[in-house]
Design an enzyme around this catalytic site. Sequence first.
Site, PDB file in Angstrom:
ATOM      1  N   ASP A 136       0.874  -1.159   0.000  1.00 10.90           N
ATOM      2  CA  ASP A 136       0.000   0.000   0.000  1.00 10.90           C
ATOM      3  C   ASP A 136       0.920   1.220   0.000  1.00 10.90           C
ATOM      4  O   ASP A 136       1.568   1.512   1.005  1.00 10.90           O
ATOM      5  CB  ASP A 136      -0.905  -0.002   1.226  1.00 10.90           C
ATOM      6  CG  ASP A 136      -1.894   1.168   1.236  1.00 10.90           C
ATOM      7  OD1 ASP A 136      -1.685   2.135   0.464  1.00 10.90           O
ATOM      8  OD2 ASP A 136      -2.852   1.125   2.025  1.00 10.90           O
TER       9      ASP A 136
ATOM     10  N   TYR B 137      -6.829  16.597 -10.414  1.00 16.90           N
ATOM     11  CA  TYR B 137      -5.950  15.750 -11.212  1.00 16.90           C
ATOM     12  C   TYR B 137      -4.776  16.536 -11.796  1.00 16.90           C
ATOM     13  O   TYR B 137      -3.618  16.123 -11.691  1.00 16.90           O
ATOM     14  CB  TYR B 137      -6.768  15.115 -12.331  1.00 16.90           C
ATOM     15  CG  TYR B 137      -5.991  14.235 -13.274  1.00 16.90           C
ATOM     16  CD1 TYR B 137      -5.701  12.910 -12.952  1.00 16.90           C
ATOM     17  CD2 TYR B 137      -5.546  14.720 -14.510  1.00 16.90           C
ATOM     18  CE1 TYR B 137      -4.996  12.100 -13.829  1.00 16.90           C
ATOM     19  CE2 TYR B 137      -4.842  13.913 -15.385  1.00 16.90           C
ATOM     20  CZ  TYR B 137      -4.572  12.606 -15.042  1.00 16.90           C
ATOM     21  OH  TYR B 137      -3.877  11.808 -15.915  1.00 16.90           O
TER      22      TYR B 137
ATOM     23  N   LYS C 212      -0.683  16.068 -11.245  1.00 17.87           N
ATOM     24  CA  LYS C 212       0.229  15.699 -12.326  1.00 17.87           C
ATOM     25  C   LYS C 212       1.257  16.797 -12.603  1.00 17.87           C
ATOM     26  O   LYS C 212       2.431  16.513 -12.881  1.00 17.87           O
ATOM     27  CB  LYS C 212      -0.566  15.387 -13.592  1.00 17.87           C
ATOM     28  CG  LYS C 212      -1.446  14.144 -13.480  1.00 17.87           C
ATOM     29  CD  LYS C 212      -0.639  12.903 -13.142  1.00 17.87           C
ATOM     30  CE  LYS C 212      -1.508  11.648 -13.143  1.00 17.87           C
ATOM     31  NZ  LYS C 212      -0.740  10.419 -12.800  1.00 17.87           N
TER      32      LYS C 212
ATOM     33  N   THR D  79      -6.454   0.728 -21.451  1.00 23.05           N
ATOM     34  CA  THR D  79      -6.334  -0.014 -20.205  1.00 23.05           C
ATOM     35  C   THR D  79      -7.496  -0.991 -20.076  1.00 23.05           C
ATOM     36  O   THR D  79      -8.466  -0.944 -20.842  1.00 23.05           O
ATOM     37  CB  THR D  79      -6.351   0.940 -19.005  1.00 23.05           C
ATOM     38  OG1 THR D  79      -7.630   1.595 -18.976  1.00 23.05           O
ATOM     39  CG2 THR D  79      -5.240   1.983 -19.101  1.00 23.05           C
TER      40      THR D  79
END
Length: 322
Positions: free
Chosen positions: A92, A212, A216, A249
């Site tokens: 984790d 997001y 990034k 994906t």
Amino acid sequence: MDGTGTAGSQAPGRDHWSPPDLSGVVAVVTGANRGAGRGIARVLGECGATVYVTGRSRAGRRAEAAGEDLSLAETARMVSERGGTGIAVEVDHAVDAEVEVLFSKVRHEQGRLDVLVNNAWAGYSIDDGTLDEPFWQQPMLRFDRMWTVGVRSHLVATRLGLPLMLAAGRGLVVNTTLMFDLGEDVGALTGASPAILQKPPGETHAGTALFYRTAKLAINQMVLYMAKDLSWSGHDVAVVALSPGFMRTEEILEGFGTNAQGWHTLPELKPTESTDLTGRAVAALAADKAVLEKSGQTLGTRELARHYGFTDVDGRVPPDWA
């Protein structure tokens, strides 16, 4: 694998890919039970590397439409089947102590680390129906996960993996990210582009994008200053950020109700790339004796495909994706 290639954007055809020899290379790929992490790990295996794959996958959940087992054990098996050595380690990456155990294991079993790929991400693990809401209605837990299992996890793993690279005097750290064209954003800040505030067709709110993009962008800046610090300290370890394009994906294939064999029949997926393309980019960087020249940069998978002269698995180099 050095030099520039001329593969270019092309129709499906012959696969232009000669795996570099990475036998003897030890790699760690985080967040490898699916998506880009899995693609990177199996390509490194194809090149003969020993690859430690990490993530929280325990039960082997399946992406039903894509027919994929998303367990770490399955990723490790793929690495080994392609010619490398796959080693699955449950980690984790929000828990520093578990990351410390991982690198202690690598040190004990291998005594070295050549390539570290930071790909762990938990930004979309909250399914509460708020993804399309404005930022003030987004749960802060979504932001926290993007930054904890994302930005912070990349930093923690790099801090713990670097001593193994510094001891050998070389290494490569790759942080997966997203490449942005900041021209319009900078224009908005300077007052030169008021149109930036107009709502594109089909868009709802910018809340999730706010969380997001800041995460990034932080990764991209982190890579730059990691590279500066290593260079200024006289260490030959390269650090880059790597941005895939629109990838097929397991979740994307499942969402479109297709699989690795049927995706090409859907127009929406024509501009996509396989997760192996990201793997090929990492392998090419790992084999590049001049990779230090790229340290600190944010690079695109399709840009690197043209630079090194390889294609995607279907023989294409998809056009640049913004």
